[in-house]
Design an enzyme around this catalytic site. Sequence first.
Site, PDB file in Angstrom:
ATOM      1  N   ASP A 160      36.139  56.814   9.911  1.00 27.85           N
ATOM      2  CA  ASP A 160      37.463  56.926  10.535  1.00 27.85           C
ATOM      3  C   ASP A 160      38.335  55.735  10.110  1.00 27.85           C
ATOM      4  O   ASP A 160      39.517  55.890   9.817  1.00 27.85           O
ATOM      5  CB  ASP A 160      37.314  56.947  12.063  1.00 27.85           C
ATOM      6  CG  ASP A 160      36.308  57.986  12.507  1.00 27.85           C
ATOM      7  OD1 ASP A 160      36.654  59.163  12.554  1.00 27.85           O
ATOM      8  OD2 ASP A 160      35.146  57.612  12.767  1.00 27.85           O
ATOM      9  N   HIS A 188      33.400  58.517  17.720  1.00 24.99           N
ATOM     10  CA  HIS A 188      33.589  59.184  16.431  1.00 24.99           C
ATOM     11  C   HIS A 188      33.801  60.668  16.704  1.00 24.99           C
ATOM     12  O   HIS A 188      32.875  61.468  16.738  1.00 24.99           O
ATOM     13  CB  HIS A 188      32.385  58.971  15.510  1.00 24.99           C
ATOM     14  CG  HIS A 188      32.457  59.869  14.307  1.00 24.99           C
ATOM     15  ND1 HIS A 188      33.432  59.751  13.342  1.00 24.99           N
ATOM     16  CD2 HIS A 188      31.716  60.944  13.939  1.00 24.99           C
ATOM     17  CE1 HIS A 188      33.271  60.688  12.437  1.00 24.99           C
ATOM     18  NE2 HIS A 188      32.242  61.436  12.774  1.00 24.99           N
TER      19      HIS A 188
END
Length: 328
Positions: A160, A188
């Site tokens: 990310d 996540h």
Amino acid sequence: MTKPAMRVAVTGAAGQIGYSLLFRIANGDMLGKDQPVILQLLDITPALPAVKGVVMELEDCAFPLLQGVVVTDDPNVAFKDVDCALLVGARPRSKGMERKDLLEANGAIFTVQGKALNDHAKRDVKVLVVGNPANTNAYIAQQSAPDLDPNCFTSMLRLDHNRALSQIAAKTGKPVSSIEKLCVWGNHSPTMYADYRFATIDGKSVKDMINDHDWNANTFLPTVGKRGAAIIEARGLSSAASAANAAIDHVRDWVLGTNGKWVTMGIPSDGSYGIPEKTQFGFPVTCANGKFEIVKGLEIDAFSQERINVTLDELMGEREGVKHLLGK
Ligand code: NAI
């Protein structure tokens, strides 16, 4: 003088991330070009022939740093004396599978693996959980390993982080390498909060350079959050090479240090920023001497707090869903 080899366990070794990851570890991308490694590969029994095929390819690369490979379906063997463990293998979500069932199936895997790490790994083992739901799987493994320091267990938000870096580089027209002090908070999952309020390029504020809250809320955050889904849509398969690359970045920075630079790691909270202790949460960290440290004292404005609350609520819900597996 040659250094002694480090033992690195990789689970899900027959999978697509495994196929992108193992060759880079063996090539020294993760632990350094002067660090010999022994790979200890775990997968489920039916996948072992495929793992053996990958091992034949590893042999055919004749990597100078690769001093040995162990292949097994037994976590107690895979985690024996390991310095690092990359827990990639997980139960994927199949059609019609409820989220609860996914948590349950993975809970069963990560309680067993946490216990095996507890019993067999080096006491300062560095564990990175990649398999989804990564934060909760890391929490389960940590809770199943009472004799290890909780800070041995981390989860992967680096993909990310890297996705956010490249979106900002594209928006500002500046190279990725010039961006500092970016971070991603939370889980996540699409709820993660990529935060460039503190980021700088050549010492200048990225927030001021972009100066567009609407782009942040309605383009940047959804693009980063839904990037995984966009890749599945385009490729017909989930991200693999970029996930492996992020795993390499995460462990390399943890082991070798970041020289004061911020990176994002999912780590057990120490209570900073109001995140309940031990929650596996994405934080801005710096790494030195094999340890990570949360960047403290950052101001959290109302928009950011709202985002952090959403991703934290999701994680607390996941934690509630696996409580019974941990005898709580
Ligand atoms: P894959 O399905 O290609 O491979 C998974 C491998 O894990 C298979 O070889 C399977 O046999 C193995 N496995 C299943 N149960 C196991 C167990 N109990 N012990 C050892 N091995 C086991 O999946 P892929 O693409 O390699 O992804 C792996 C995981 O990584 C998935 O959970 C995926 O959602 C996750 N992922 C996480 C990312 C992150 O940023 N945290 C990014 C991308 C993927």
